[in-house]
Design a protein around this motif. Structure first.
Motif, PDB file in Angstrom:
ATOM      1  N   LEU A  79      44.731  27.547 -49.683  1.00 19.22           N
ATOM      2  CA  LEU A  79      43.970  26.377 -50.137  1.00 19.22           C
ATOM      3  C   LEU A  79      43.276  25.733 -48.952  1.00 19.22           C
ATOM      4  O   LEU A  79      43.892  25.501 -47.910  1.00 19.22           O
ATOM      5  CB  LEU A  79      44.898  25.371 -50.821  1.00 19.22           C
ATOM      6  N   SER A  80      41.990  25.451 -49.125  1.00 20.21           N
ATOM      7  CA  SER A  80      41.210  24.782 -48.085  1.00 20.21           C
ATOM      8  C   SER A  80      40.424  23.643 -48.731  1.00 20.21           C
ATOM      9  O   SER A  80      39.723  23.844 -49.727  1.00 20.21           O
ATOM     10  CB  SER A  80      40.260  25.769 -47.407  1.00 20.21           C
ATOM     11  N   ILE A  81      40.557  22.432 -48.177  1.00 15.41           N
ATOM     12  CA  ILE A  81      39.844  21.257 -48.686  1.00 15.41           C
ATOM     13  C   ILE A  81      39.052  20.652 -47.543  1.00 15.41           C
ATOM     14  O   ILE A  81      39.598  20.374 -46.473  1.00 15.41           O
ATOM     15  CB  ILE A  81      40.813  20.218 -49.276  1.00 15.41           C
ATOM     16  N   GLU A  82      37.768  20.463 -47.777  1.00 13.66           N
ATOM     17  CA  GLU A  82      36.874  19.879 -46.781  1.00 13.66           C
ATOM     18  C   GLU A  82      36.231  18.637 -47.375  1.00 13.66           C
ATOM     19  O   GLU A  82      35.493  18.708 -48.353  1.00 13.66           O
ATOM     20  CB  GLU A  82      35.809  20.886 -46.372  1.00 13.66           C
ATOM     21  N   CYS A  83      36.538  17.495 -46.783  1.00 10.89           N
ATOM     22  CA  CYS A  83      36.023  16.209 -47.254  1.00 10.89           C
ATOM     23  C   CYS A  83      34.990  15.704 -46.255  1.00 10.89           C
ATOM     24  O   CYS A  83      35.285  15.566 -45.067  1.00 10.89           O
ATOM     25  CB  CYS A  83      37.169  15.214 -47.393  1.00 10.89           C
ATOM     26  N   LYS A  84      33.775  15.428 -46.723  1.00  8.40           N
ATOM     27  CA  LYS A  84      32.706  15.012 -45.824  1.00  8.40           C
ATOM     28  C   LYS A  84      31.916  13.865 -46.430  1.00  8.40           C
ATOM     29  O   LYS A  84      31.674  13.809 -47.645  1.00  8.40           O
ATOM     30  CB  LYS A  84      31.761  16.179 -45.525  1.00  8.40           C
ATOM     31  N   PHE A  85      31.527  12.933 -45.554  1.00  2.70           N
ATOM     32  CA  PHE A  85      30.618  11.860 -45.919  1.00  2.70           C
ATOM     33  C   PHE A  85      29.181  12.341 -45.734  1.00  2.70           C
ATOM     34  O   PHE A  85      28.916  13.183 -44.865  1.00  2.70           O
ATOM     35  CB  PHE A  85      30.836  10.633 -45.035  1.00  2.70           C
ATOM     36  N   LEU A  86      28.280  11.824 -46.527  1.00  3.47           N
ATOM     37  CA  LEU A  86      26.871  12.075 -46.259  1.00  3.47           C
ATOM     38  C   LEU A  86      26.491  11.443 -44.925  1.00  3.47           C
ATOM     39  O   LEU A  86      27.076  10.430 -44.514  1.00  3.47           O
ATOM     40  CB  LEU A  86      26.006  11.528 -47.381  1.00  3.47           C
ATOM     41  N   LEU A 129      49.888  28.629 -56.719  1.00  2.00           N
ATOM     42  CA  LEU A 129      49.163  29.564 -55.864  1.00  2.00           C
ATOM     43  C   LEU A 129      49.699  30.980 -55.988  1.00  2.00           C
ATOM     44  O   LEU A 129      48.989  31.939 -55.659  1.00  2.00           O
ATOM     45  CB  LEU A 129      49.236  29.093 -54.410  1.00  2.00           C
ATOM     46  N   GLU A 130      50.938  31.135 -56.471  1.00  2.00           N
ATOM     47  CA  GLU A 130      51.511  32.473 -56.621  1.00  2.00           C
ATOM     48  C   GLU A 130      50.783  33.290 -57.684  1.00  2.00           C
ATOM     49  O   GLU A 130      50.895  34.523 -57.709  1.00  2.00           O
ATOM     50  CB  GLU A 130      52.989  32.376 -56.989  1.00  2.00           C
ATOM     51  N   LYS A 131      50.060  32.634 -58.553  1.00  2.00           N
ATOM     52  CA  LYS A 131      49.317  33.334 -59.599  1.00  2.00           C
ATOM     53  C   LYS A 131      48.096  34.074 -59.052  1.00  2.00           C
ATOM     54  O   LYS A 131      47.511  34.908 -59.735  1.00  2.00           O
ATOM     55  CB  LYS A 131      48.862  32.337 -60.664  1.00  2.00           C
ATOM     56  N   TYR A 132      47.688  33.761 -57.820  1.00  2.00           N
ATOM     57  CA  TYR A 132      46.440  34.301 -57.283  1.00  2.00           C
ATOM     58  C   TYR A 132      46.688  34.900 -55.898  1.00  2.00           C
ATOM     59  O   TYR A 132      46.320  34.308 -54.877  1.00  2.00           O
ATOM     60  CB  TYR A 132      45.376  33.207 -57.211  1.00  2.00           C
ATOM     61  N   PRO A 133      47.331  36.072 -55.830  1.00  2.00           N
ATOM     62  CA  PRO A 133      47.559  36.693 -54.521  1.00  2.00           C
ATOM     63  C   PRO A 133      46.256  37.194 -53.901  1.00  2.00           C
ATOM     64  O   PRO A 133      45.300  37.515 -54.598  1.00  2.00           O
ATOM     65  CB  PRO A 133      48.507  37.852 -54.860  1.00  2.00           C
ATOM     66  N   LYS A 134      46.267  37.244 -52.581  1.00  2.00           N
ATOM     67  CA  LYS A 134      45.123  37.720 -51.794  1.00  2.00           C
ATOM     68  C   LYS A 134      43.828  37.033 -52.219  1.00  2.00           C
ATOM     69  O   LYS A 134      42.799  37.662 -52.464  1.00  2.00           O
ATOM     70  CB  LYS A 134      44.972  39.245 -51.908  1.00  2.00           C
ATOM     71  N   SER A 135      43.898  35.719 -52.335  1.00  2.00           N
ATOM     72  CA  SER A 135      42.748  34.932 -52.768  1.00  2.00           C
ATOM     73  C   SER A 135      42.675  33.649 -51.956  1.00  2.00           C
ATOM     74  O   SER A 135      43.618  33.279 -51.242  1.00  2.00           O
ATOM     75  CB  SER A 135      42.846  34.596 -54.265  1.00  2.00           C
ATOM     76  N   THR A 136      41.557  32.978 -52.068  1.00  2.00           N
ATOM     77  CA  THR A 136      41.368  31.689 -51.433  1.00  2.00           C
ATOM     78  C   THR A 136      40.746  30.725 -52.423  1.00  2.00           C
ATOM     79  O   THR A 136      39.917  31.123 -53.257  1.00  2.00           O
ATOM     80  CB  THR A 136      40.488  31.809 -50.177  1.00  2.00           C
ATOM     81  N   ILE A 137      41.155  29.476 -52.346  1.00  2.00           N
ATOM     82  CA  ILE A 137      40.606  28.403 -53.180  1.00  2.00           C
ATOM     83  C   ILE A 137      40.016  27.365 -52.238  1.00  2.00           C
ATOM     84  O   ILE A 137      40.730  26.802 -51.403  1.00  2.00           O
ATOM     85  CB  ILE A 137      41.685  27.775 -54.076  1.00  2.00           C
ATOM     86  N   ASP A 138      38.727  27.146 -52.348  1.00  2.00           N
ATOM     87  CA  ASP A 138      38.023  26.214 -51.468  1.00  2.00           C
ATOM     88  C   ASP A 138      37.543  25.021 -52.289  1.00  2.00           C
ATOM     89  O   ASP A 138      36.888  25.188 -53.327  1.00  2.00           O
ATOM     90  CB  ASP A 138      36.831  26.893 -50.799  1.00  2.00           C
ATOM     91  N   ILE A 139      37.853  23.833 -51.802  1.00  2.00           N
ATOM     92  CA  ILE A 139      37.447  22.590 -52.458  1.00  2.00           C
ATOM     93  C   ILE A 139      36.572  21.809 -51.495  1.00  2.00           C
ATOM     94  O   ILE A 139      36.977  21.532 -50.362  1.00  2.00           O
ATOM     95  CB  ILE A 139      38.671  21.752 -52.869  1.00  2.00           C
ATOM     96  N   GLN A 140      35.381  21.476 -51.952  1.00  2.00           N
ATOM     97  CA  GLN A 140      34.435  20.707 -51.146  1.00  2.00           C
ATOM     98  C   GLN A 140      34.266  19.326 -51.772  1.00  2.00           C
ATOM     99  O   GLN A 140      33.865  19.203 -52.935  1.00  2.00           O
ATOM    100  CB  GLN A 140      33.091  21.431 -51.062  1.00  2.00           C
ATOM    101  N   VAL A 141      34.566  18.303 -50.977  1.00  2.00           N
ATOM    102  CA  VAL A 141      34.490  16.916 -51.427  1.00  2.00           C
ATOM    103  C   VAL A 141      33.338  16.234 -50.698  1.00  2.00           C
ATOM    104  O   VAL A 141      33.303  16.233 -49.465  1.00  2.00           O
ATOM    105  CB  VAL A 141      35.811  16.170 -51.156  1.00  2.00           C
ATOM    106  N   SER A 142      32.418  15.681 -51.453  1.00  2.00           N
ATOM    107  CA  SER A 142      31.265  14.973 -50.887  1.00  2.00           C
ATOM    108  C   SER A 142      31.338  13.501 -51.289  1.00  2.00           C
ATOM    109  O   SER A 142      31.398  13.186 -52.483  1.00  2.00           O
ATOM    110  CB  SER A 142      29.947  15.580 -51.379  1.00  2.00           C
TER     111      SER A 142
END
Length: 268
Positions: A79-86, A129-142
């Motif tokens: 899991l990767s979460i990236e939170c950014k302001f404009l 997360l065990e349901k999705y092996p060898k995968s990545t979930i990316d969340i982008q917060v603006s």
């Protein structure tokens, strides 16, 4: 001797813990939580997305994945979460977090890193997360816009108030993505004054104290998945005061959760 004609359930099954229904509805006090607007599926090329608007604060979240990754096998998704302001937004508490390069930054600022880390802490226990092996979930917060009165002027309380709605918007985007979750995460934010009184509506009170943000999975026995304290570092919190903070945050999180549930039921 067991009855072979009866179809038995799988071994090791767990009885779901379903809390009893409440006899009285949770009051949505306007003094605690102002009206807010929710919308899902606003970005076509994302697996899930959500939009939240409360006062002048506008948040947009996009979920990409689960996407396959190359390399060695991993038995659960990352899991990767990236939170950014404009770029044009003045970040709250930028001077406190030593954001000296805020005018010429290319990567994430210290405030953005702190928000991203808190969101990851909250959602790692809620996603299966065990349901999705060898995968990545990316969340982008603006963060498109912020409320100056609630975020910038309130310092620590404003930063935690913003984080409360970041958690809400991310939860809604994850539901929209269809990724399996143990529960939706919701949060509450309060202030403990120096006198020991818990101020639920912390954003409208200027009394000094310790600001607290607590995130829960309400259906899993109100399991705490994140806690963030800011304020007077010299002040100490005893067990009774901490329980009071958690209880008040839990009440607020359930009010937010009730509104999110109502939106999901009406939208589907």
């Amino acid at each position: 001797m067991s009855d072979r004609r009866r179809v038995l359930g799988p071994l090791g099954m767990i009885t779901p813990n379903i809390p009893p229904s409440q006899t009285t509805p949770i009051p949505a006090s306007s003094s605690q939580i102002p009206p807010f607007f929710l919308k899902t599926s606003i970005i076509d090329n994302a697996n899930g997305s959500a939009y939240l608007e409360i006062n002048n604060t506008i948040i947009e979240v996009s979920v990409f994945g689960p996407r396959p990754i190359r390399g060695s096998f991993i038995d659960r998704a990352s899991l990767s979460i990236e939170c950014k302001f404009l770029p044009h937004i003045i970040q709250p508490n930028g001077d406190i977090f030593n954001d000296s390069n805020k005018n010429q930054r290319t990567g994430m600022s210290n405030v953005e890193h702190k928000l991203s880390n808190y969101l990851e802490t909250c959602f790692l226990p809620s996603l299966i997360l065990e349901k999705y092996p060898k995968s990545t979930i990316d969340i982008q917060v603006s963060i498109i816009s912020i409320d100056k009165d609630m975020v910038l002027d309130k310092k620590d309380a404003g930063l935690l108030w913003l984080s409360q709605w970041l958690v809400c918007c991310c939860s809604l985007a994850l539901v929209d993505s269809g990724i399996e979750m143990r529960d939706i995460v919701s949060s509450g934010q309060v202030r403990l004054s120096k006198s020991g009184e818990t101020l639920v509506n912390a954003g409208d009170n200027d009394e000094e104290g310790i600001d607290a943000l607590v995130s829960f999975m309400n259906l899993k026995n109100d399991e705490i998945v994140g806690i963030w304290l800011e304020g007077d570092k010299s002040a100490s919190i005893n067990e009774t005061e901490l329980e009071k903070i958690i209880d008040e945050c839990n009440k607020m999180s359930k009010t937010v959760r009730a509104n999110v549930n109502s939106y999901l039921i009406n939208s589907f």
